[in-house]
Scaffold this motif. Structure first.
Motif, short mmCIF file in Angstrom:
data_model
loop_
_atom_site.label_atom_id
_atom_site.label_comp_id
_atom_site.label_asym_id
_atom_site.label_seq_id
_atom_site.Cartn_x
_atom_site.Cartn_y
_atom_site.Cartn_z
N GLU A 120 0.84 -1.21 0.00
CA GLU A 120 0.00 0.00 0.00
C GLU A 120 0.86 1.25 0.00
O GLU A 120 0.59 2.21 -0.72
CB GLU A 120 -0.93 0.02 1.22
N ALA A 121 1.90 1.25 0.82
CA ALA A 121 2.78 2.42 0.90
C ALA A 121 3.47 2.68 -0.43
O ALA A 121 3.58 3.83 -0.88
CB ALA A 121 3.81 2.23 2.02
N HIS A 122 3.93 1.62 -1.09
CA HIS A 122 4.66 1.78 -2.34
C HIS A 122 3.77 2.17 -3.52
O HIS A 122 4.27 2.65 -4.53
CB HIS A 122 5.46 0.52 -2.65
N GLU A 123 2.47 1.98 -3.40
CA GLU A 123 1.57 2.37 -4.47
C GLU A 123 1.24 3.86 -4.44
O GLU A 123 0.66 4.38 -5.40
CB GLU A 123 0.28 1.55 -4.39
N LEU A 124 1.60 4.55 -3.38
CA LEU A 124 1.32 5.97 -3.27
C LEU A 124 2.26 6.78 -4.15
O LEU A 124 3.38 6.34 -4.43
CB LEU A 124 1.46 6.43 -1.81
N THR A 125 1.83 7.95 -4.56
CA THR A 125 2.67 8.82 -5.38
C THR A 125 3.96 9.16 -4.64
O THR A 125 5.04 9.09 -5.21
CB THR A 125 1.91 10.12 -5.72
N VAL A 126 3.84 9.54 -3.39
CA VAL A 126 5.00 9.76 -2.53
C VAL A 126 4.89 8.76 -1.40
O VAL A 126 4.02 8.86 -0.55
CB VAL A 126 5.05 11.21 -2.00
N SER A 127 5.78 7.80 -1.40
CA SER A 127 5.71 6.67 -0.47
C SER A 127 6.47 6.98 0.82
O SER A 127 7.68 7.22 0.79
CB SER A 127 6.32 5.44 -1.14
N PRO A 128 5.78 6.96 1.96
CA PRO A 128 6.49 7.18 3.22
C PRO A 128 7.39 5.99 3.55
O PRO A 128 7.01 4.85 3.32
CB PRO A 128 5.37 7.31 4.25
N PRO A 129 8.58 6.25 4.07
CA PRO A 129 9.45 5.15 4.48
C PRO A 129 8.80 4.33 5.59
O PRO A 129 8.19 4.89 6.50
CB PRO A 129 10.70 5.85 5.00
N VAL A 130 8.92 3.01 5.47
CA VAL A 130 8.38 2.11 6.49
C VAL A 130 9.57 1.42 7.15
O VAL A 130 10.37 0.78 6.49
CB VAL A 130 7.43 1.05 5.87
N LEU A 131 9.67 1.58 8.47
CA LEU A 131 10.72 0.95 9.25
C LEU A 131 10.08 -0.18 10.04
O LEU A 131 9.09 0.03 10.74
CB LEU A 131 11.34 1.95 10.23
N GLY A 132 10.61 -1.38 9.90
CA GLY A 132 10.07 -2.53 10.60
C GLY A 132 10.87 -2.87 11.84
O GLY A 132 12.04 -2.50 11.95
N ALA A 158 17.35 6.83 12.72
CA ALA A 158 16.67 6.25 11.56
C ALA A 158 15.41 7.04 11.21
O ALA A 158 15.12 7.27 10.03
CB ALA A 158 16.34 4.79 11.82
N LEU A 159 14.65 7.44 12.22
CA LEU A 159 13.44 8.24 11.97
C LEU A 159 13.79 9.58 11.33
O LEU A 159 13.11 10.04 10.41
CB LEU A 159 12.66 8.46 13.27
N ASP A 160 14.86 10.20 11.82
CA ASP A 160 15.28 11.48 11.24
C ASP A 160 15.72 11.32 9.78
O ASP A 160 15.37 12.12 8.92
CB ASP A 160 16.42 12.09 12.06
N ARG A 161 16.48 10.27 9.50
CA ARG A 161 16.91 10.01 8.11
C ARG A 161 15.71 9.72 7.21
O ARG A 161 15.61 10.22 6.09
CB ARG A 161 17.87 8.81 8.06
N ALA A 162 14.79 8.91 7.71
CA ALA A 162 13.60 8.58 6.93
C ALA A 162 12.74 9.82 6.71
O ALA A 162 12.19 10.02 5.61
CB ALA A 162 12.80 7.48 7.63
N HIS A 163 12.62 10.65 7.72
CA HIS A 163 11.85 11.90 7.59
C HIS A 163 12.48 12.80 6.53
O HIS A 163 11.79 13.37 5.70
CB HIS A 163 11.77 12.62 8.94
N SER A 164 13.80 12.93 6.57
CA SER A 164 14.50 13.75 5.56
C SER A 164 14.24 13.22 4.16
O SER A 164 14.02 14.00 3.22
CB SER A 164 16.01 13.76 5.83
N ARG A 165 14.23 11.90 4.01
CA ARG A 165 13.95 11.30 2.71
C ARG A 165 12.53 11.65 2.26
O ARG A 165 12.29 11.97 1.10
CB ARG A 165 14.11 9.79 2.76
N MET A 166 11.59 11.60 3.19
CA MET A 166 10.20 11.90 2.84
C MET A 166 10.04 13.36 2.43
O MET A 166 9.33 13.67 1.47
CB MET A 166 9.29 11.57 4.03
#
Length: 163
Positions: free
Chosen positions: A76-88, A122-130
């Protein structure tokens, strides 16, 4: 306010453990806005509503040893136009769950117990990517509106030609 200037990072926690959500909210402090949902099913709406910057997904979903719920959230996340990073994250110490998650598009994967500093990094890096992904999508939209096939440039003279 531009998307890149948002002060609080919006994190979606997908985890059935309410106590973990309360503890994580305290640990992450005011820099993060934590939205906690108990299941993948409850998370889908938030993904599509563009309400989050990063998702933090408990890979140990109840009654799902095949991880199909987690995989459906990644899809679902990857089908979005802008995909939020998912950290497991998972209590499973084997490499297979992490490899499976990463192959299916998880941005990062952690073993529990979570190290707070590593998680914040990791959250900060993922946020920057988003933020960069959103800015890039906005720039692409702007360019696609102003683009005339075969013409390149953005000087004053080219703007007159485009008009």
């Amino acid at each position: 306010m531009r998307l890149g200037e948002r002060e609080r990072k919006r994190v979606l926690l997908v985890d059935p453990d309410e106590a973990f959500g309360v503890a994580l909210r305290r640990v992450l402090n005011a820099q993060y806005e934590l939205l906690h949902v108990p299941s993948v099913k409850d998370s889908i709406h938030h993904l599509h509503a563009n309400e989050i910057d990063v998702a933090l997904l408990n890979w140990d979903q109840p009654n799902r040893t095949d991880h199909s719920d987690c995989l459906s959230m990644l899809n679902e996340a990857h089908e979005l136009t802008v995909s939020p990073p998912v950290l497991g994250f998972s209590w499973d110490t084997r490499h297979e769950p992490a490899l499976e998650a990463m192959k299916q598009g998880a941005w990062d994967f952690f073993r529990q117990p979570l190290d707070v500093l590593t998680l914040k990094f990791a959250l900060d890096r993922a946020h920057s990517r988003m933020v960069l992904s959103r800015d890039l999508a906005a720039a692409r939209d702007l360019i696609s509106v102003q683009r005339v096939e075969g013409l390149i440039g953005n000087s004053k003279h080219m703007e007159r030609v485009y008009e």
